[in-house]
Design an enzyme around this catalytic site. Structure first.
Site, short mmCIF file in Angstrom:
data_model
loop_
_atom_site.label_atom_id
_atom_site.label_comp_id
_atom_site.label_asym_id
_atom_site.label_seq_id
_atom_site.Cartn_x
_atom_site.Cartn_y
_atom_site.Cartn_z
N LYS A 1 34.34 33.25 34.54
CA LYS A 1 33.99 34.33 35.48
C LYS A 1 32.78 35.09 34.98
O LYS A 1 32.52 35.18 33.77
CB LYS A 1 35.18 35.28 35.63
CG LYS A 1 35.76 35.82 34.35
CD LYS A 1 37.07 36.56 34.63
CE LYS A 1 37.81 36.93 33.36
NZ LYS A 1 39.10 37.61 33.63
N ARG B 1 48.75 45.02 37.33
CA ARG B 1 47.93 46.19 37.05
C ARG B 1 48.81 47.27 36.44
O ARG B 1 49.73 47.78 37.07
CB ARG B 1 47.29 46.69 38.34
CG ARG B 1 46.65 48.09 38.26
CD ARG B 1 45.54 48.21 37.24
NE ARG B 1 44.50 47.24 37.40
CZ ARG B 1 43.45 47.39 38.25
NH1 ARG B 1 43.39 48.46 39.03
NH2 ARG B 1 42.52 46.47 38.32
N ARG C 1 50.04 41.49 41.42
CA ARG C 1 49.28 40.95 42.55
C ARG C 1 49.47 39.43 42.58
O ARG C 1 48.94 38.72 41.73
CB ARG C 1 47.83 41.37 42.44
CG ARG C 1 47.68 42.90 42.58
CD ARG C 1 46.46 43.47 41.95
NE ARG C 1 46.41 43.24 40.51
CZ ARG C 1 45.37 43.59 39.76
NH1 ARG C 1 44.32 44.18 40.31
NH2 ARG C 1 45.37 43.36 38.46
N GLU D 1 41.65 42.17 31.57
CA GLU D 1 40.58 43.12 31.84
C GLU D 1 41.07 44.52 31.52
O GLU D 1 42.27 44.80 31.58
CB GLU D 1 40.11 43.07 33.30
CG GLU D 1 39.34 41.84 33.69
CD GLU D 1 38.71 41.95 35.08
OE1 GLU D 1 38.48 43.08 35.56
OE2 GLU D 1 38.46 40.90 35.68
#
Length: 319
Positions: free
Chosen positions: A164, A214, A229, A285
């Site tokens: 990515k 998250r 998600r 992340e």
């Protein structure tokens, strides 16, 4: 308390699910005033950091699916950032040079007495994908490079990897490269722009089928629920912007271990609100620019994330 949001244009926000709007509503409910400014409205005049700011009122009972949820309170005024009790930087990526310049202005404003969350220096020093490399004990094998030979060797070693760009959001530009990927060279050449742009490669984490979680950290502490998600069938990306389905769940023991290890370190650096992305047991992340998912967690669990954030902001500014 008078709070300035540095934010994307209001008409572009999907108010019914937007975290910044949820923050505004929670702050207004607690008796605070809201103003907004856009990134291009920040400037320095004779050494003083200023903003073209507009006060807004939230329309009671407004349909948040429409654009009439807010109304201007007077005209745009020029104001020092230090005049506000708090400044919330909620501008979505891209993290380009204009964003970097804005982070400098926010840092200068803090030196002049402004209270900025997340702080300018912290935003600039925590690129959302690269920041995970500081916490390698919580990450899957990861390579950051623009060297295509190294990327091919990483793929050969781990066989199933995800690549990515470092500056994407919402799942854009993410590719899963399985062992039999026939377009390997083309994908790597495209993402690295023939070896001139640095990207990230990570070993594929099969637990993505259970969701890209998250975890929200507010003032260094985790919200007790995550938003998992779930990717669409046949899709690698769980991002809501890529069609993922959000399901709220309680923190697991591993989620809490990650959050309680990383959270206190980040809040000390000026990061009041952080969104950790976790797949399986691994952080993928560390989101600091404009973490989201307040609305989805609140709607599914009844835990008022925005009100919790508003209370933390009050505490941070001493109210």
């Amino acid at each position: 308390m008078h709070v300035l949001f540095v934010i994307d244009p209001l008409p572009s926000l999907k108010a019914y699910k937007d975290t910044s709007v949820a923050m505004m509503r929670a702050l207004v409910a607690r008796g605070h005033a809201i103003s907004v400014a856009y990134q291009g409205g920040l400037y320095i005049d004779e050494g003083v950091v200023m903003a073209e700011a507009m006060g807004i009122d939230l329309v009671p009972g407004a349909d948040l699916h429409e654009h009439s949820w807010w109304q201007a309170r007077g005209s745009v005024q020029e104001a020092r950032l230090s005049e506000f009790d708090a400044v919330l930087m909620r501008k979505d990526p891209p993290f380009d040079m204009e964003y970097v310049y804005a982070s400098h202005l926010l840092e200068y404003a803090q030196a002049q007495g402004a209270r900025v969350f997340n702080s300018g220096a912290a935003l600039r020093n925590h690129p959302e994908k690269l920041a995970i490399t500081e916490f390698s004990s919580f990450t899957a094998p990861t390579l950051v490079t623009r060297n295509v030979v190294r990327l091919r060797a990483f793929h050969a070693k781990h066989r199933d990897v995800v690549v990515k760009p470092l500056d994407g959001m919402g799942g854009t530009g993410i590719f899963r490269l399985q062992p039999d990927e026939h377009n390997l060279s083309s994908i790597l050449e495209m993402l690295t722009d023939f070896g001139t742009r640095t990207i990230m490669a990570q070993r594929y984490i099969p637990e993505i089928v259970n969701g890209d979680k998250r975890i929200l950290l507010i003032a260094g502490q985790p919200v007790p629920y995550v938003l998992a998600r779930i990717p669409l069938a046949g899709e690698t990306r769980g991002n809501l912007a890529a069609g993922g389905r959000g399901v709220a769940r309680e923190l697991t023991a591993r989620d809490r271990e990650i959050a309680e290890t990383i959270g206190p370190q980040l809040v000390e650096r000026g990061l009041l609100l952080v969104g950790l992305d976790v797949i399986g047991d691994y952080v993928t992340e560390i989101n600091v620019t404009s973490p989201t998912c307040f609305v989805e967690i609140t709607e599914q669990t009844g835990y008022d994330v925005a009100d919790h954030f508003a209370a933390a902001l009050e505490h941070a500014v001493g109210i």
